[in-house]
Motif scaffolding. Sequence first.
Motif, PDB file in Angstrom:
ATOM      1  N   UNK A   1       0.813  -1.223   0.000  1.00  0.00           N
ATOM      2  CA  UNK A   1       0.000   0.000   0.000  1.00  0.00           C
ATOM      3  C   UNK A   1       0.853   1.283   0.000  1.00  0.00           C
ATOM      4  N   UNK A   2       2.033   1.214   0.611  1.00  0.00           N
ATOM      5  CA  UNK A   2       2.933   2.377   0.591  1.00  0.00           C
ATOM      6  C   UNK A   2       3.394   2.648  -0.843  1.00  0.00           C
ATOM      7  N   UNK A   3       3.575   1.569  -1.601  1.00  0.00           N
ATOM      8  CA  UNK A   3       3.978   1.713  -2.999  1.00  0.00           C
ATOM      9  C   UNK A   3       2.847   2.379  -3.803  1.00  0.00           C
ATOM     10  N   UNK A   4       1.590   2.014  -3.494  1.00  0.00           N
ATOM     11  CA  UNK A   4       0.447   2.655  -4.172  1.00  0.00           C
ATOM     12  C   UNK A   4       0.421   4.149  -3.881  1.00  0.00           C
ATOM     13  N   UNK A   5       0.627   4.506  -2.604  1.00  0.00           N
ATOM     14  CA  UNK A   5       0.653   5.922  -2.223  1.00  0.00           C
ATOM     15  C   UNK A   5       1.802   6.633  -2.941  1.00  0.00           C
ATOM     16  N   UNK A   6       2.925   5.952  -3.015  1.00  0.00           N
ATOM     17  CA  UNK A   6       4.111   6.508  -3.676  1.00  0.00           C
ATOM     18  C   UNK A   6       3.845   6.740  -5.164  1.00  0.00           C
ATOM     19  N   UNK A   7       3.129   5.791  -5.780  1.00  0.00           N
ATOM     20  CA  UNK A   7       2.795   5.940  -7.203  1.00  0.00           C
ATOM     21  C   UNK A   7       1.874   7.135  -7.423  1.00  0.00           C
ATOM     22  N   UNK A   8       0.908   7.297  -6.519  1.00  0.00           N
ATOM     23  CA  UNK A   8       0.003   8.450  -6.651  1.00  0.00           C
ATOM     24  C   UNK A   8       0.805   9.742  -6.547  1.00  0.00           C
ATOM     25  N   UNK A   9       1.694   9.825  -5.581  1.00  0.00           N
ATOM     26  CA  UNK A   9       2.519  11.028  -5.404  1.00  0.00           C
ATOM     27  C   UNK A   9       3.445  11.256  -6.599  1.00  0.00           C
ATOM     28  N   UNK A  10       3.764  10.177  -7.286  1.00  0.00           N
ATOM     29  CA  UNK A  10       4.656  10.260  -8.441  1.00  0.00           C
ATOM     30  C   UNK A  10       4.151  11.201  -9.530  1.00  0.00           C
ATOM     31  N   UNK A  11       2.807  11.334  -9.622  1.00  0.00           N
ATOM     32  CA  UNK A  11       2.197  12.228 -10.621  1.00  0.00           C
ATOM     33  C   UNK A  11       2.662  13.672 -10.383  1.00  0.00           C
ATOM     34  N   UNK A  12       2.916  13.987  -9.115  1.00  0.00           N
ATOM     35  CA  UNK A  12       3.226  15.372  -8.736  1.00  0.00           C
ATOM     36  C   UNK A  12       4.717  15.636  -8.609  1.00  0.00           C
ATOM     37  N   UNK A  13       5.498  14.566  -8.739  1.00  0.00           N
ATOM     38  CA  UNK A  13       6.947  14.687  -8.493  1.00  0.00           C
ATOM     39  C   UNK A  13       7.601  15.687  -9.442  1.00  0.00           C
ATOM     40  N   UNK A  14       7.016  15.814 -10.652  1.00  0.00           N
ATOM     41  CA  UNK A  14       7.592  16.746 -11.632  1.00  0.00           C
ATOM     42  C   UNK A  14       7.629  18.188 -11.090  1.00  0.00           C
ATOM     43  N   UNK A  15       6.739  18.496 -10.120  1.00  0.00           N
ATOM     44  CA  UNK A  15       6.716  19.859  -9.602  1.00  0.00           C
ATOM     45  C   UNK A  15       7.988  20.211  -8.843  1.00  0.00           C
ATOM     46  N   UNK A  16       8.495  19.271  -8.049  1.00  0.00           N
ATOM     47  CA  UNK A  16       9.722  19.619  -7.317  1.00  0.00           C
ATOM     48  C   UNK A  16      10.980  19.234  -8.074  1.00  0.00           C
ATOM     49  N   UNK A  17      10.944  18.162  -8.842  1.00  0.00           N
ATOM     50  CA  UNK A  17      12.137  17.865  -9.644  1.00  0.00           C
ATOM     51  C   UNK A  17      12.261  18.935 -10.725  1.00  0.00           C
ATOM     52  N   UNK A  18      11.128  19.370 -11.282  1.00  0.00           N
ATOM     53  CA  UNK A  18      11.116  20.444 -12.283  1.00  0.00           C
ATOM     54  C   UNK A  18      11.724  21.717 -11.737  1.00  0.00           C
ATOM     55  N   UNK A  19      11.371  22.026 -10.480  1.00  0.00           N
ATOM     56  CA  UNK A  19      11.923  23.226  -9.853  1.00  0.00           C
ATOM     57  C   UNK A  19      13.436  23.150  -9.737  1.00  0.00           C
ATOM     58  N   UNK A  20      13.937  21.975  -9.374  1.00  0.00           N
ATOM     59  CA  UNK A  20      15.382  21.802  -9.254  1.00  0.00           C
ATOM     60  C   UNK A  20      16.043  21.943 -10.616  1.00  0.00           C
ATOM     61  N   UNK A  21      15.371  21.395 -11.665  1.00  0.00           N
ATOM     62  CA  UNK A  21      15.905  21.525 -13.026  1.00  0.00           C
ATOM     63  C   UNK A  21      16.023  22.994 -13.414  1.00  0.00           C
ATOM     64  N   UNK A  22      14.970  23.762 -13.097  1.00  0.00           N
ATOM     65  CA  UNK A  22      14.955  25.180 -13.438  1.00  0.00           C
ATOM     66  C   UNK A  22      16.087  25.910 -12.733  1.00  0.00           C
ATOM     67  N   UNK A  23      16.274  25.582 -11.452  1.00  0.00           N
ATOM     68  CA  UNK A  23      17.344  26.200 -10.664  1.00  0.00           C
ATOM     69  C   UNK A  23      18.700  25.889 -11.300  1.00  0.00           C
ATOM     70  N   UNK A  24      18.861  24.619 -11.712  1.00  0.00           N
ATOM     71  CA  UNK A  24      20.115  24.200 -12.338  1.00  0.00           C
ATOM     72  C   UNK A  24      20.355  24.986 -13.634  1.00  0.00           C
ATOM     73  N   UNK A  25      19.291  25.121 -14.430  1.00  0.00           N
ATOM     74  CA  UNK A  25      19.401  25.872 -15.690  1.00  0.00           C
ATOM     75  C   UNK A  25      19.784  27.321 -15.425  1.00  0.00           C
ATOM     76  N   UNK A  26      19.176  27.903 -14.392  1.00  0.00           N
ATOM     77  CA  UNK A  26      19.476  29.295 -14.043  1.00  0.00           C
ATOM     78  C   UNK A  26      20.938  29.441 -13.636  1.00  0.00           C
ATOM     79  N   UNK A  27      21.401  28.484 -12.808  1.00  0.00           N
ATOM     80  CA  UNK A  27      22.784  28.548 -12.345  1.00  0.00           C
ATOM     81  C   UNK A  27      23.755  28.382 -13.510  1.00  0.00           C
ATOM     82  N   UNK A  28      23.408  27.471 -14.440  1.00  0.00           N
ATOM     83  CA  UNK A  28      24.274  27.252 -15.609  1.00  0.00           C
ATOM     84  C   UNK A  28      24.268  28.477 -16.512  1.00  0.00           C
TER      85      UNK A  28
END
Lengths: 124, 124
Positions: B79-106
């Motif tokens: 069941x924790x894996x199911x919850x993790x999969x649901x949260x996975x839909x939203x993961x792009x929001x924080x990984x995306x933010x880190x990508x943007x920060x990296x692009x800005x720094x570069x």
Amino acid sequence: MVEHDSLALDTIFRALGDATRRAMLGELAAGERSVGDLAAPFAMSLAAASKHIKVLEGAGLIRRDVRGRTHVCSLDPAPLMSADQWLGIYRRFWTGRLDTLEQLLRAEGAAPPPKPPLPGKEGE
Amino acid sequence: MVEHDSLALDTIFRALGDATRRAMLGELAAGERSVGDLAAPFAMSLAAASKHIKVLEGAGLIRRDVRGRTHVCSLDPAPLMSADQWLGIYRRFWTGRLDTLEQLLRAEGAAPPPKPPLPGKEGE
């Protein structure tokens, strides 16, 4: 884990424990929505929908911006990231299982079993 | 998402919305525990602790194995894996933010020189 985080996680997980609220977050993932727009797809009164929105707001999952007479909601992903970090502690259980399955399949296909991979390959 | 999964996620997230229950899962992540062992660290009656264990069991997060007179609990991570999969839909929001920060720094590291900073953005 400090008490503050623990209380926040209580609120976050409880807010996520309702299909309507999860669907509202799904809507907001596509962009900001007025309270009316957010309530529209659900077979419930605006008052009932507003209650769900307030729970999401209380957990910090959505922000509400008052623009004239319209209340505009947007997603705040930070609490979802906290929930994701908590679940991260347990992720080894299913990624570990996949590793074990892979090892079993490899052991079945070939003898002797392959040597363990070189160090530095972890964390994929 | 089918109705069954949605109801399951309701139960899973609600079960996770309590610090005592999350602490119990943390204990079980280290290995199986008797109901008594699981209840021991908490300043509550065995009856109250049993109630929490039942909620976790209802969400499929723990399995209970009766061995003679001892009830032994173990973690079921599915069941924790199911919850993790649901949260996975939203993961792009924080990984995306880190990508943007990296692009800005570069982008900051490369010429041409940046335009004068916006008011109030100077210093760190």
